[in-house]
Scaffold this motif. Structure first.
Motif, PDB file in Angstrom:
ATOM      1  N   ALA A   1      -8.296  -5.384   1.481  1.00 29.76           N
ATOM      2  CA  ALA A   1      -9.656  -4.924   1.199  1.00 29.76           C
ATOM      3  C   ALA A   1     -10.699  -5.632   2.065  1.00 29.76           C
ATOM      4  O   ALA A   1     -11.632  -4.995   2.572  1.00 29.76           O
ATOM      5  N   ASP A   2     -10.558  -6.954   2.249  1.00 27.15           N
ATOM      6  CA  ASP A   2     -11.562  -7.670   3.040  1.00 27.15           C
ATOM      7  C   ASP A   2     -11.547  -7.233   4.499  1.00 27.15           C
ATOM      8  O   ASP A   2     -12.594  -7.095   5.127  1.00 27.15           O
ATOM      9  N   VAL A   3     -10.362  -6.955   5.036  1.00 25.60           N
ATOM     10  CA  VAL A   3     -10.255  -6.487   6.423  1.00 25.60           C
ATOM     11  C   VAL A   3     -10.819  -5.066   6.522  1.00 25.60           C
ATOM     12  O   VAL A   3     -11.573  -4.748   7.443  1.00 25.60           O
ATOM     13  N   GLN A   4     -10.455  -4.224   5.551  1.00 30.15           N
ATOM     14  CA  GLN A   4     -10.989  -2.857   5.554  1.00 30.15           C
ATOM     15  C   GLN A   4     -12.511  -2.870   5.517  1.00 30.15           C
ATOM     16  O   GLN A   4     -13.164  -2.109   6.229  1.00 30.15           O
ATOM     17  N   ASN A   5     -13.090  -3.740   4.707  1.00 25.80           N
ATOM     18  CA  ASN A   5     -14.548  -3.809   4.607  1.00 25.80           C
ATOM     19  C   ASN A   5     -15.186  -4.205   5.933  1.00 25.80           C
ATOM     20  O   ASN A   5     -16.243  -3.678   6.296  1.00 25.80           O
ATOM     21  N   LEU A   6     -14.553  -5.113   6.666  1.00 26.26           N
ATOM     22  CA  LEU A   6     -15.084  -5.483   7.978  1.00 26.26           C
ATOM     23  C   LEU A   6     -15.053  -4.298   8.939  1.00 26.26           C
ATOM     24  O   LEU A   6     -16.028  -4.031   9.650  1.00 26.26           O
TER      25      LEU A   6
ATOM     26  N   VAL B   1     -11.737   4.644   0.019  1.00 30.48           N
ATOM     27  CA  VAL B   1     -12.942   3.960  -0.419  1.00 30.48           C
ATOM     28  C   VAL B   1     -13.652   4.780  -1.498  1.00 30.48           C
ATOM     29  O   VAL B   1     -13.712   6.006  -1.436  1.00 30.48           O
ATOM     30  N   ALA B   2     -14.167   4.066  -2.484  1.00 28.92           N
ATOM     31  CA  ALA B   2     -14.960   4.685  -3.546  1.00 28.92           C
ATOM     32  C   ALA B   2     -16.441   4.525  -3.219  1.00 28.92           C
ATOM     33  O   ALA B   2     -16.831   3.698  -2.391  1.00 28.92           O
ATOM     34  N   GLU B   3     -17.252   5.307  -3.899  1.00 26.12           N
ATOM     35  CA  GLU B   3     -18.701   5.255  -3.688  1.00 26.12           C
ATOM     36  C   GLU B   3     -19.237   3.837  -3.880  1.00 26.12           C
ATOM     37  O   GLU B   3     -20.092   3.370  -3.131  1.00 26.12           O
ATOM     38  N   ARG B   4     -18.714   3.143  -4.886  1.00 28.11           N
ATOM     39  CA  ARG B   4     -19.148   1.764  -5.171  1.00 28.11           C
ATOM     40  C   ARG B   4     -18.912   0.849  -3.975  1.00 28.11           C
ATOM     41  O   ARG B   4     -19.747   0.021  -3.627  1.00 28.11           O
ATOM     42  N   GLU B   5     -17.757   1.009  -3.310  1.00 29.32           N
ATOM     43  CA  GLU B   5     -17.432   0.165  -2.153  1.00 29.32           C
ATOM     44  C   GLU B   5     -18.336   0.474  -0.964  1.00 29.32           C
ATOM     45  O   GLU B   5     -18.740  -0.434  -0.240  1.00 29.32           O
ATOM     46  N   VAL B   6     -18.658   1.743  -0.783  1.00 31.87           N
ATOM     47  CA  VAL B   6     -19.571   2.129   0.296  1.00 31.87           C
ATOM     48  C   VAL B   6     -20.932   1.496   0.047  1.00 31.87           C
ATOM     49  O   VAL B   6     -21.527   0.896   0.944  1.00 31.87           O
ATOM     50  N   LYS B   7     -21.403   1.587  -1.181  1.00 37.04           N
ATOM     51  CA  LYS B   7     -22.701   1.004  -1.536  1.00 37.04           C
ATOM     52  C   LYS B   7     -22.698  -0.507  -1.320  1.00 37.04           C
ATOM     53  O   LYS B   7     -23.654  -1.063  -0.770  1.00 37.04           O
TER      54      LYS B   7
ATOM     55  N   PRO C   1     -17.429  10.423   2.467  1.00 37.34           N
ATOM     56  CA  PRO C   1     -16.478  11.363   3.080  1.00 37.34           C
ATOM     57  C   PRO C   1     -16.236  11.070   4.558  1.00 37.34           C
ATOM     58  O   PRO C   1     -15.126  11.263   5.065  1.00 37.34           O
ATOM     59  N   GLU C   2     -17.254  10.584   5.248  1.00 42.92           N
ATOM     60  CA  GLU C   2     -17.091  10.252   6.665  1.00 42.92           C
ATOM     61  C   GLU C   2     -16.070   9.122   6.837  1.00 42.92           C
ATOM     62  O   GLU C   2     -15.193   9.183   7.695  1.00 42.92           O
ATOM     63  N   LEU C   3     -16.174   8.097   6.005  1.00 39.14           N
ATOM     64  CA  LEU C   3     -15.218   6.987   6.057  1.00 39.14           C
ATOM     65  C   LEU C   3     -13.820   7.439   5.646  1.00 39.14           C
ATOM     66  O   LEU C   3     -12.830   7.014   6.242  1.00 39.14           O
ATOM     67  N   GLU C   4     -13.740   8.300   4.661  1.00 37.79           N
ATOM     68  CA  GLU C   4     -12.443   8.823   4.247  1.00 37.79           C
ATOM     69  C   GLU C   4     -11.799   9.629   5.374  1.00 37.79           C
ATOM     70  O   GLU C   4     -10.598   9.549   5.599  1.00 37.79           O
ATOM     71  N   ASN C   5     -12.606  10.390   6.122  1.00 31.77           N
ATOM     72  CA  ASN C   5     -12.089  11.133   7.277  1.00 31.77           C
ATOM     73  C   ASN C   5     -11.577  10.205   8.371  1.00 31.77           C
ATOM     74  O   ASN C   5     -10.716  10.588   9.166  1.00 31.77           O
TER      75      ASN C   5
END
Length: 99
Positions: free
Chosen positions: A3-8, A39-45, A30-34
């Motif tokens: 998760a920490d690497v994905q967030n970076l 990722v969930a909305e909370r993680e994007v926020k 949706p752009e990140l999912e593509n």
């Protein structure tokens, strides 16, 4: 991917995308999912807020735009990624082989 690497990586993608347009949570998920992120909305926020706290983005209403600091940070990231790609995208030798 952890998760920490994905967030970076997500943060790098967000800074890249912010060069062209303001970012919103609704559009970013949706752009990140593509792009292959799970990722969930909370993680994007959370990532948008982290980038805002770092002064790489600025928030206005429900959108986020890149700052001068964000542009400079993205340029530094690009430089590091160029070096990283020349090394890590080469085939890796199998363990126990020489040469």
């Amino acid at each position: 991917m952890r998760a920490d690497v994905q967030n970076l990586f997500m943060g790098i993608h967000m800074l890249y995308l912010a060069h062209d347009k303001d970012l919103t949570i609704v559009e970013m998920q949706p752009e990140l999912e593509n792009l292959g992120y799970r990722v969930a909305e909370r993680e994007v926020k959370q990532e948008l807020e982290r980038l805002t706290q770092e002064n790489f983005l600025t928030a206005h209403n429900d959108a986020y735009s890149i700052t001068g600091t964000g542009i400079q940070e993205f340029k530094a990231i690009q430089s590091r990624l160029q070096v990283l790609c020349t090394e890590v995208l080469k085939p890796v030798k199998a363990v126990g082989t020489s040469g």
